[in-house]
Each structure stands twice: as structure tokens, then as C-alpha cells.
Design a protein around this motif. Structure first.
Motif, PDB file in Angstrom:
ATOM      1  N   ALA A  34     -16.720   8.897 -24.895  1.00  0.00           N
ATOM      2  CA  ALA A  34     -16.795   9.320 -23.498  1.00  0.00           C
ATOM      3  C   ALA A  34     -15.625  10.231 -23.162  1.00  0.00           C
ATOM      4  N   GLN A  35     -15.882  11.249 -22.357  1.00  0.00           N
ATOM      5  CA  GLN A  35     -14.837  12.156 -21.915  1.00  0.00           C
ATOM      6  C   GLN A  35     -14.699  12.093 -20.393  1.00  0.00           C
ATOM      7  N   TYR A  36     -13.459  12.206 -19.926  1.00  0.00           N
ATOM      8  CA  TYR A  36     -13.168  12.154 -18.498  1.00  0.00           C
ATOM      9  C   TYR A  36     -12.421  13.421 -18.104  1.00  0.00           C
ATOM     10  N   ALA A  37     -12.716  13.923 -16.932  1.00  0.00           N
ATOM     11  CA  ALA A  37     -12.069  15.145 -16.439  1.00  0.00           C
ATOM     12  C   ALA A  37     -11.251  14.832 -15.185  1.00  0.00           C
ATOM     13  N   SER A  38     -10.032  15.348 -15.146  1.00  0.00           N
ATOM     14  CA  SER A  38      -9.194  15.256 -13.953  1.00  0.00           C
ATOM     15  C   SER A  38      -9.067  16.657 -13.374  1.00  0.00           C
ATOM     16  N   PHE A  39      -9.342  16.793 -12.106  1.00  0.00           N
ATOM     17  CA  PHE A  39      -9.415  18.118 -11.497  1.00  0.00           C
ATOM     18  C   PHE A  39      -8.141  18.441 -10.717  1.00  0.00           C
ATOM     19  N   ASP A  40      -7.619  19.619 -10.986  1.00  0.00           N
ATOM     20  CA  ASP A  40      -6.365  20.065 -10.386  1.00  0.00           C
ATOM     21  C   ASP A  40      -6.489  20.303  -8.886  1.00  0.00           C
ATOM     22  N   THR A  41      -7.710  20.409  -8.407  1.00  0.00           N
ATOM     23  CA  THR A  41      -7.942  20.688  -6.994  1.00  0.00           C
ATOM     24  C   THR A  41      -8.044  19.417  -6.148  1.00  0.00           C
ATOM     25  N   ALA A  42      -8.245  18.259  -6.795  1.00  0.00           N
ATOM     26  CA  ALA A  42      -8.572  17.037  -6.048  1.00  0.00           C
ATOM     27  C   ALA A  42      -7.476  16.649  -5.056  1.00  0.00           C
ATOM     28  N   PHE A  43      -6.213  16.836  -5.424  1.00  0.00           N
ATOM     29  CA  PHE A  43      -5.105  16.437  -4.557  1.00  0.00           C
ATOM     30  C   PHE A  43      -5.153  17.151  -3.213  1.00  0.00           C
ATOM     31  N   HIS A  44      -5.732  18.352  -3.200  1.00  0.00           N
ATOM     32  CA  HIS A  44      -5.736  19.159  -1.982  1.00  0.00           C
ATOM     33  C   HIS A  44      -6.959  18.915  -1.107  1.00  0.00           C
ATOM     34  N   ALA A  45      -7.792  17.949  -1.470  1.00  0.00           N
ATOM     35  CA  ALA A  45      -8.976  17.643  -0.662  1.00  0.00           C
ATOM     36  C   ALA A  45      -8.604  17.121   0.715  1.00  0.00           C
ATOM     37  N   THR A  46      -7.339  16.727   0.890  1.00  0.00           N
ATOM     38  CA  THR A  46      -6.884  16.210   2.182  1.00  0.00           C
ATOM     39  C   THR A  46      -6.471  17.314   3.151  1.00  0.00           C
ATOM     40  N   ALA A 265       7.799  17.553 -14.638  1.00  0.00           N
ATOM     41  CA  ALA A 265       6.345  17.649 -14.548  1.00  0.00           C
ATOM     42  C   ALA A 265       5.693  16.610 -15.462  1.00  0.00           C
ATOM     43  N   GLU A 266       4.704  15.917 -14.932  1.00  0.00           N
ATOM     44  CA  GLU A 266       4.012  14.890 -15.714  1.00  0.00           C
ATOM     45  C   GLU A 266       2.499  15.004 -15.528  1.00  0.00           C
ATOM     46  N   GLU A 267       1.986  16.213 -15.672  1.00  0.00           N
ATOM     47  CA  GLU A 267       0.547  16.405 -15.482  1.00  0.00           C
ATOM     48  C   GLU A 267      -0.273  15.648 -16.522  1.00  0.00           C
ATOM     49  N   GLU A 268       0.176  15.671 -17.779  1.00  0.00           N
ATOM     50  CA  GLU A 268      -0.570  14.968 -18.830  1.00  0.00           C
ATOM     51  C   GLU A 268      -0.586  13.461 -18.582  1.00  0.00           C
ATOM     52  N   ARG A 269       0.556  12.928 -18.157  1.00  0.00           N
ATOM     53  CA  ARG A 269       0.613  11.500 -17.858  1.00  0.00           C
ATOM     54  C   ARG A 269      -0.277  11.157 -16.668  1.00  0.00           C
ATOM     55  N   GLN A 270      -0.315  12.064 -15.680  1.00  0.00           N
ATOM     56  CA  GLN A 270      -1.168  11.837 -14.521  1.00  0.00           C
ATOM     57  C   GLN A 270      -2.634  11.803 -14.932  1.00  0.00           C
ATOM     58  N   ILE A 271      -3.014  12.698 -15.836  1.00  0.00           N
ATOM     59  CA  ILE A 271      -4.382  12.697 -16.349  1.00  0.00           C
ATOM     60  C   ILE A 271      -4.676  11.388 -17.068  1.00  0.00           C
ATOM     61  N   ALA A 272      -3.725  10.933 -17.900  1.00  0.00           N
ATOM     62  CA  ALA A 272      -3.920   9.676 -18.631  1.00  0.00           C
ATOM     63  C   ALA A 272      -4.057   8.500 -17.667  1.00  0.00           C
ATOM     64  N   MET A 273      -3.258   8.500 -16.597  1.00  0.00           N
ATOM     65  CA  MET A 273      -3.335   7.419 -15.617  1.00  0.00           C
ATOM     66  C   MET A 273      -4.651   7.459 -14.858  1.00  0.00           C
ATOM     67  N   ASN A 274      -5.136   8.664 -14.545  1.00  0.00           N
ATOM     68  CA  ASN A 274      -6.435   8.791 -13.892  1.00  0.00           C
ATOM     69  C   ASN A 274      -7.550   8.249 -14.787  1.00  0.00           C
ATOM     70  N   THR A 275      -7.454   8.584 -16.072  1.00  0.00           N
ATOM     71  CA  THR A 275      -8.465   8.120 -17.020  1.00  0.00           C
ATOM     72  C   THR A 275      -8.433   6.602 -17.151  1.00  0.00           C
ATOM     73  N   ARG A 276      -7.235   6.063 -17.241  1.00  0.00           N
ATOM     74  CA  ARG A 276      -7.112   4.606 -17.339  1.00  0.00           C
ATOM     75  C   ARG A 276      -7.701   3.924 -16.105  1.00  0.00           C
ATOM     76  N   ALA A 277      -7.479   4.511 -14.943  1.00  0.00           N
ATOM     77  CA  ALA A 277      -8.035   3.941 -13.719  1.00  0.00           C
ATOM     78  C   ALA A 277      -9.559   3.945 -13.738  1.00  0.00           C
ATOM     79  N   LEU A 278     -10.142   5.018 -14.262  1.00  0.00           N
ATOM     80  CA  LEU A 278     -11.603   5.098 -14.367  1.00  0.00           C
ATOM     81  C   LEU A 278     -12.122   4.066 -15.377  1.00  0.00           C
TER      82      LEU A 278
END
Length: 283
Positions: A34-46, A265-278
Motif C-alpha cells: 500500500a502507498q500513502y500520499a501526503s499533500f503539501d497543500t493540506a496545511f493551507h486548507a484552513t 526542516a522535517e518534511e520527511e518525518r512529517q510524511i512518516a508521521m502522517n502515514t503512521r497515523a493513517l
């Protein structure tokens, strides 16, 4: 999901094709994984509607023409890491600079994005390594008339910014070492627009409680940080030339307001944390 990402290639032509290549390569090597995608735009949805909408009629907006913002993974990681670094709660009004080959600023109010400099694509906003940043749309149309659409795309995305101003140098270290008038002007341009755009974001937050830098330039280019912070000296942001011995990530003298920080900067770690949450939420 892959098809939807592919439709967004025009938004991020320097990034999405490479992301799709990685998705396809992994799919060939491990088709059952399974593959998971983290989107760079999601943070700005607010962002509020007045910040995200261009002044276009509904039929134009229906084409997806609105401000999405980027570097969201970096800003999300900053909101998580800054309290750990500062040993203080996340500032209510944080002016966040992500400065690298791609560069943007985000107004973060109570942990949420309320405005950012990148728009429909990562091309808008600051002077960047090879991207032009904000440009009068009529100037773009003139370029299309003169050199054609494909050449205009290449010029604005790959041959402009620091590289276009300096004669080919897009790396800040190389620019600082070059010592030429063109290289110095490119640096001046970068800092000027970072300061100018940063001030526009103060209005979106109604003030500023802290400033933070991340990204390759933001973390490592001491002179660039200092010049940008000088532009906010009127706020009471006093740069500490020796850095705070108690916390090297702090850039300002104790008691300064706003305080300024370096956040790795911890973008890769943020992606990993997002994936773990999913994965954790999966049944």
C-alpha cells in the motif's frame, strides 16, 4: 489517486512528475504494498476564503484557479517542533519562513495557516532559486506572445529567480562566494522580497509574536537570516550576533519581541508521521 495527482502536474511541474515516478517504481517493485500520499497543500486548507480566492469570476475559479499554498508539510513540522525547541507554547502569531531553492512564507495563527505567499502553484511569491516569484500576469502573457508557451514555462520555472538575476547561480552559498555585482543584486532581491512579502503577512495575523526560519537557506545562511530580521527590527526583533548560549536555535536577544528561531526542516518525518497515523486508523 495516482490519476488525480497526475492532473495536478501543472500546479507543481518541478515536483509532481518526480513523485509520480517514485510511485510507479515502487508499484513495479512491490505491487501489493500500500502507498500513502501526503499533500503539501493540506496545511493551507484552513486559509479563509478571502485569502485563497483570486478575484476571478466563478467560471474561472471552477477551473481550479485558486491559492493552494505549498510547503505545508514543512510548516506542519515547524508547528510541532518549535514548542520542543523553545520550551514554550506555539506562538499565537508565527511568521514562518521556508527558505531554500523553493521559498515561501506562511502566516500561522493559533497553529493554522491563514495566508501564504505561494498560490495556485509554487511559482508565485518570493524570489526563488530558479522560479521568478510573483509576476504581473500581463508580463507572462507578453512572454507567451514573444517566445511561446513552452519556452515561457521553462523560463519562469527553471531559468529565473536567483539564477536569472545572477547569470546562472541558484545556490545561495555560491552567490555569497561569487562576489560579482549580479550575484549581490540577486541576494539583495531575495532579501528585499522576503521582507516585503513577510510584512504583508503580518496584516493577515494582526501582528507577530515570533519569527521562525527553516529550509536550506533558512537554517544555514546566517547573513541572509540577519538581513531579513533587520527588516523587522521595528517590531523589537533584536538579533543576537553571538546566538543564545542557552538555546542555539534562538536568534534574538533574551527579552526581544518577537523572538526568532531556527527550526530544522522535517518534511520527511512529517510524511512518516502522517502515514503512521493513517495506518493506525486503518481497521
Amino acid at each position: 489517486m495516482r490519476a488525480k495527482i497526475e492532473t495536478c502536474v501543472p500546479l507543481a511541474p518541478l515536483h509532481n512528475p518526480h513523485a509520480l515516478s517514485a510511485i510507479d517504481a515502487l508499484d513495479r517493485l512491490a505491487p501489493d504494498l500500500a502507498q500513502y500520499a501526503s499533500f503539501d497543500t493540506a496545511f493551507h486548507a484552513t486559509m479563509p476564503e478571502v485569502a485563497s480566492r483570486y478575484a476571478l469570476p466563478p467560471e474561472a475559479e471552477a477551473l481550479g484557479l485558486r491559492r493552494y499554498g505549498f510547503h505545508g508539510l514543512s510548516y506542519a513540522a515547524m508547528c510541532r517542533r518549535l514548542p520542543e525547541i523553545s520550551a514554550q507554547p506555539l506562538p499565537a502569531r508565527l511568521l514562518a519562513f521556508h527558505l531554500g531553492n523553493g521559498a515561501s512564507i506562511c502566516a500561522i495563527k493559533n497553529g493554522e495557516s491563514v495566508a501564504t505567499t505561494m498560490g495556485y502553484s509554487p511559482l508565485e511569491g518570493l524570489t526563488m532559486g530558479t522560479r521568478v516569484g510573483t509576476l504581473d500576469p500581463n508580463a507572462t502573457l507578453r512572454l507567451v506572445e514573444e517566445i511561446g508557451l513552452s519556452e515561457t514555462k521553462a523560463l519562469l520555472n527553471n531559468k529565473s529567480g536567483l539564477a536569472g538575476l545572477s547569470g546562472g547561480l541558484s545556490d545561495m552559498r555560491a552567490l555569497e562566494e561569487a562576489g560579482t555585482a549580479a550575484a549581490q543584486f540577486a541576494i539583495d532581491h531575495f532579501c528585499y522580497w522576503a521582507i516585503r512579502h513577510g510584512h504583508s503577512l503580518l496584516g493577515a495575523m494582526g501582528g507577530c509574536d515570533a519569527i521562525a526560519f527553516t529550509g536550506g537557506i533558512g537554517e544555514n545562511a546566517r547573513n541572509i537570516r540577519a538581513r531579513i530580521l533587520e527588516g523587522f527590527a521595528w517590531l523589537g526583533c533584536a538579533v543576537d550576533p553571538d546566538r543564545n548560549a542557552a538555546n542555539p536555535a534562538c536568534l534574538t536577544r533574551p527579552g526581544s519581541s518577537p523572538m526568532a528561531w531556527i527550526v530544522p526542516a522535517e518534511e520527511e518525518r512529517q510524511i512518516a508521521m502522517n502515514t503512521r497515523a493513517l495506518l493506525t486508523d486503518c481497521p
